[in-house]
Motif scaffolding. Structure first.
Motif, PDB file in Angstrom:
ATOM      1  N   VAL A 198       0.857  -1.187   0.000  1.00 33.75           N
ATOM      2  CA  VAL A 198       0.000   0.000   0.000  1.00 33.75           C
ATOM      3  C   VAL A 198       0.894   1.238   0.000  1.00 33.75           C
ATOM      4  O   VAL A 198       2.061   1.172   0.352  1.00 33.75           O
ATOM      5  CB  VAL A 198      -0.927   0.060   1.241  1.00 33.75           C
ATOM      6  CG1 VAL A 198      -1.884  -1.093   1.258  1.00 33.75           C
ATOM      7  CG2 VAL A 198      -0.113   0.099   2.514  1.00 33.75           C
ATOM      8  N   SER A 199       0.317   2.340  -0.390  1.00 33.20           N
ATOM      9  CA  SER A 199       1.111   3.561  -0.358  1.00 33.20           C
ATOM     10  C   SER A 199       1.113   4.114   1.065  1.00 33.20           C
ATOM     11  O   SER A 199       0.345   3.699   1.919  1.00 33.20           O
ATOM     12  CB  SER A 199       0.525   4.578  -1.325  1.00 33.20           C
ATOM     13  OG  SER A 199      -0.754   4.938  -0.885  1.00 33.20           O
ATOM     14  N   HIS A 200       1.980   5.039   1.312  1.00 35.49           N
ATOM     15  CA  HIS A 200       2.143   5.577   2.649  1.00 35.49           C
ATOM     16  C   HIS A 200       2.304   7.088   2.514  1.00 35.49           C
ATOM     17  O   HIS A 200       2.944   7.563   1.603  1.00 35.49           O
ATOM     18  CB  HIS A 200       3.408   4.961   3.263  1.00 35.49           C
ATOM     19  CG  HIS A 200       3.585   5.260   4.720  1.00 35.49           C
ATOM     20  ND1 HIS A 200       4.648   5.973   5.191  1.00 35.49           N
ATOM     21  CD2 HIS A 200       2.847   4.927   5.789  1.00 35.49           C
ATOM     22  CE1 HIS A 200       4.542   6.063   6.512  1.00 35.49           C
ATOM     23  NE2 HIS A 200       3.462   5.433   6.898  1.00 35.49           N
ATOM     24  N   SER A 201       1.676   7.826   3.421  1.00 34.92           N
ATOM     25  CA  SER A 201       1.803   9.288   3.334  1.00 34.92           C
ATOM     26  C   SER A 201       2.465   9.811   4.581  1.00 34.92           C
ATOM     27  O   SER A 201       2.577   9.116   5.589  1.00 34.92           O
ATOM     28  CB  SER A 201       0.428   9.931   3.238  1.00 34.92           C
ATOM     29  OG  SER A 201      -0.493   9.071   2.673  1.00 34.92           O
ATOM     30  N   GLU A 202       2.849  11.061   4.517  1.00 36.55           N
ATOM     31  CA  GLU A 202       3.345  11.694   5.727  1.00 36.55           C
ATOM     32  C   GLU A 202       2.182  11.914   6.666  1.00 36.55           C
ATOM     33  O   GLU A 202       1.033  12.009   6.260  1.00 36.55           O
ATOM     34  CB  GLU A 202       4.003  13.031   5.376  1.00 36.55           C
ATOM     35  CG  GLU A 202       5.456  12.859   4.982  1.00 36.55           C
ATOM     36  CD  GLU A 202       6.056  14.132   4.458  1.00 36.55           C
ATOM     37  OE1 GLU A 202       5.971  15.134   5.174  1.00 36.55           O
ATOM     38  OE2 GLU A 202       6.597  14.105   3.343  1.00 36.55           O
ATOM     39  N   ARG A 203       2.476  11.995   7.937  1.00 39.25           N
ATOM     40  CA  ARG A 203       1.470  12.307   8.936  1.00 39.25           C
ATOM     41  C   ARG A 203       0.769  13.601   8.523  1.00 39.25           C
ATOM     42  O   ARG A 203       1.422  14.581   8.186  1.00 39.25           O
ATOM     43  CB  ARG A 203       2.203  12.489  10.256  1.00 39.25           C
ATOM     44  CG  ARG A 203       1.333  12.559  11.433  1.00 39.25           C
ATOM     45  CD  ARG A 203       2.204  12.500  12.670  1.00 39.25           C
ATOM     46  NE  ARG A 203       1.699  11.491  13.581  1.00 39.25           N
ATOM     47  CZ  ARG A 203       0.570  11.626  14.258  1.00 39.25           C
ATOM     48  NH1 ARG A 203      -0.136  12.714  14.139  1.00 39.25           N
ATOM     49  NH2 ARG A 203       0.142  10.678  15.050  1.00 39.25           N
ATOM     50  N   ALA A 204      -0.576  13.614   8.519  1.00 37.94           N
ATOM     51  CA  ALA A 204      -1.300  14.784   8.029  1.00 37.94           C
ATOM     52  C   ALA A 204      -1.088  15.983   8.949  1.00 37.94           C
ATOM     53  O   ALA A 204      -0.643  17.045   8.522  1.00 37.94           O
ATOM     54  CB  ALA A 204      -2.790  14.463   7.901  1.00 37.94           C
ATOM     55  N   GLU A 205      -1.413  15.822  10.229  1.00 36.16           N
ATOM     56  CA  GLU A 205      -1.282  16.939  11.176  1.00 36.16           C
ATOM     57  C   GLU A 205      -0.653  16.433  12.458  1.00 36.16           C
ATOM     58  O   GLU A 205      -0.736  15.259  12.776  1.00 36.16           O
ATOM     59  CB  GLU A 205      -2.672  17.506  11.515  1.00 36.16           C
ATOM     60  CG  GLU A 205      -3.385  18.185  10.371  1.00 36.16           C
ATOM     61  CD  GLU A 205      -2.815  19.554  10.064  1.00 36.16           C
ATOM     62  OE1 GLU A 205      -2.065  20.092  10.901  1.00 36.16           O
ATOM     63  OE2 GLU A 205      -3.105  20.070   8.967  1.00 36.16           O
ATOM     64  N   GLY A 206      -0.062  17.326  13.207  1.00 35.00           N
ATOM     65  CA  GLY A 206       0.476  16.966  14.520  1.00 35.00           C
ATOM     66  C   GLY A 206       1.776  16.187  14.405  1.00 35.00           C
ATOM     67  O   GLY A 206       2.325  16.023  13.320  1.00 35.00           O
ATOM     68  N   GLU A 207       2.240  15.677  15.535  1.00 32.94           N
ATOM     69  CA  GLU A 207       3.518  14.982  15.560  1.00 32.94           C
ATOM     70  C   GLU A 207       3.330  13.527  15.935  1.00 32.94           C
ATOM     71  O   GLU A 207       2.324  13.152  16.520  1.00 32.94           O
ATOM     72  CB  GLU A 207       4.431  15.630  16.595  1.00 32.94           C
ATOM     73  CG  GLU A 207       4.853  17.023  16.184  1.00 32.94           C
ATOM     74  CD  GLU A 207       6.100  17.464  16.904  1.00 32.94           C
ATOM     75  OE1 GLU A 207       6.325  16.979  18.032  1.00 32.94           O
ATOM     76  OE2 GLU A 207       6.833  18.276  16.338  1.00 32.94           O
ATOM     77  N   SER A 208       4.324  12.705  15.600  1.00 35.49           N
ATOM     78  CA  SER A 208       4.272  11.307  15.990  1.00 35.49           C
ATOM     79  C   SER A 208       4.171  11.209  17.508  1.00 35.49           C
ATOM     80  O   SER A 208       4.781  11.980  18.234  1.00 35.49           O
ATOM     81  CB  SER A 208       5.520  10.575  15.517  1.00 35.49           C
ATOM     82  OG  SER A 208       5.545   9.288  16.082  1.00 35.49           O
ATOM     83  N   LYS A 209       3.360  10.239  17.957  1.00 37.13           N
ATOM     84  CA  LYS A 209       3.161  10.085  19.395  1.00 37.13           C
ATOM     85  C   LYS A 209       4.264   9.248  20.013  1.00 37.13           C
ATOM     86  O   LYS A 209       4.256   8.978  21.200  1.00 37.13           O
ATOM     87  CB  LYS A 209       1.798   9.441  19.664  1.00 37.13           C
ATOM     88  CG  LYS A 209       0.630  10.184  19.031  1.00 37.13           C
ATOM     89  CD  LYS A 209       0.472  11.588  19.608  1.00 37.13           C
ATOM     90  CE  LYS A 209      -0.659  12.352  18.961  1.00 37.13           C
ATOM     91  NZ  LYS A 209      -0.308  12.906  17.652  1.00 37.13           N
ATOM     92  N   TYR A 210       5.195   8.804  19.182  1.00 34.67           N
ATOM     93  CA  TYR A 210       6.266   7.974  19.689  1.00 34.67           C
ATOM     94  C   TYR A 210       7.577   8.752  19.764  1.00 34.67           C
ATOM     95  O   TYR A 210       8.141   9.125  18.752  1.00 34.67           O
ATOM     96  CB  TYR A 210       6.459   6.744  18.815  1.00 34.67           C
ATOM     97  CG  TYR A 210       5.377   5.719  19.047  1.00 34.67           C
ATOM     98  CD1 TYR A 210       5.409   4.929  20.181  1.00 34.67           C
ATOM     99  CD2 TYR A 210       4.313   5.580  18.175  1.00 34.67           C
ATOM    100  CE1 TYR A 210       4.415   4.007  20.431  1.00 34.67           C
ATOM    101  CE2 TYR A 210       3.306   4.661  18.412  1.00 34.67           C
ATOM    102  CZ  TYR A 210       3.376   3.875  19.546  1.00 34.67           C
ATOM    103  OH  TYR A 210       2.383   2.961  19.789  1.00 34.67           O
TER     104      TYR A 210
END
Ligand code: UDP
Ligand code: MG
Length: 315
Positions: A198-210
């Protein structure tokens, strides 16, 4: 509003501080899921968000039939959020998805087709993954070592866009462990797993929770939760070291008789000593990981606490 029929499809989304993503996610996800033409439910678990996520979810749930919410009492982590939704899900096919739009909801019909072909777990592999370089590198290392250690075969442990057949979800629901990693857990119950790209996109909004720390913790869960190979390797290493140092001692003994006692090279000895000291400390830490895990399991605390449910029928 509720769909009274038994859902065929359950979509499960963990949410932690995703106020900006929920609207756009539902705008894309809802038409796809409704377009399949079978009864469905979309279960959001609000994992103790401190922003407006829950309020937005509740507004959406009021307008959109089939949207349900589990409100957690605090932050219990992504995998617990998914587990809670699994326990309440009713669908024949259960799909997990991140809330940050990194996984395209448009791929869901493809996942369903794979399950309908008879695969009980359908994983996805992220094509051209849009994450920072260091995350991609770390993921590769984790994928390779986890496969080696557990004997499983999965190309991408981190990708959460996945479909599970009801049987697998029921088996996961029978597990009571307090720390877990769902794709790996599911893989142990899968009779006929498949993978699609599948394709993958950048996180739309906010920051990674990790954060880096949470990622390391998560990967320790993955490694030690599904295999005791790290312990065995460590024991093996101990044996090999013992054999070598015995050889070294014999060598020194013989040398003592041939060229006399050695006094120089004390610092070499220090270096060797510290090296092994480091390994010993690592070993104690590793054993500690397992002991800590056993401790957590024997306490039998609840794995998560639900504050309220929205949209689920009264039982
Ligand atoms: N998430 C959660 N609880 C947490 C951390 C994350 O429910 O404690 C959710 C988050 O809202 C998102 C998904 O898990 O829907 C994946 O998180 P994130 O995108 O931060 O992880 P990454 O894509 O960076 O691995
Ligand atoms: Mg993400």
């Amino acid at each position: 509003m509720q769909t009274e029929e038994q859902p065929y499809l359950s979509v499960v989304v963990p949410v932690y501080n995703e106020e900006k993503n929920i609207g756009p996610l539902l705008d894309r996800l809802y038409p796809v899921v409704a377009g399949i033409g079978r009864p469905f439910e979309i279960i959001f678990t609000d994992d103790g968000s401190r922003d407006a996520s829950l309020r937005i979810l509740r507004e959406k749930a009021r307008d959109l039939a089939g949207v349900k919410i589990i409100e957690f009492n605090g932050n219990f982590g992504q995998h617990m959020a998914i587990l809670a939704a699994f326990e309440l899900s009713k669908g024949e096919i259960v799909i997990t998805l991140d809330a940050d739009l990194q996984n395209p909801p448009e791929e869901i019909p493809r996942l369903i087709r794979e399950v309908e072909k008879g695969h009980d777990v359908v994983g996805t592999v992220r094509e051209k993954r849009r994450d920072p370089f260091f995350r991609r590198l770390a993921s590769r290392a984790v994928n390779i070592t986890t496969n080696r250690m557990t004997g499983m075969e999965m190309s991408d442990y981190g990708c959460m866009l996945r479909a599970y057949h009801r049987n697998v979800v029921d088996n996961i629901n029978r597990c009571r462990e307090t720390t877990t990693f769902i794709p790996a857990l599911a893989q142990t119950f899968a009779a006929d797993p498949a993978e699609i790209r599948v394709s993958h996109s950048e996180r739309a909004e906010g920051e990674s929770k990790y954060s880096l720390y949470r990622l390391i913790r998560l990967n320790f869960d993955l490694m030690t939760g599904f295999s005791v190979v790290p312990l065995q390797l460590f024991a093996l290493f101990g044996v090999v070291t013992a054999v070598f140092s015995l050889g070294f001692a014999l060598f020194l003994l013989v040398r003592r008789f041939v060229v006399g006692a050695e006094v120089e090279g004390v610092f070499t000895l220090f270096a060797i000593l510290f090296f092994f000291l480091g390994i010993v400390i690592f070993g104690i830490g590793l054993v500690g990981e397992y002991v800590g895990r056993i401790y957590q399991e024997v306490r039998r605390r609840p794995r998560y606490v639900v504050r309220r449910l929205y949209g689920f029928e009264e039982e």
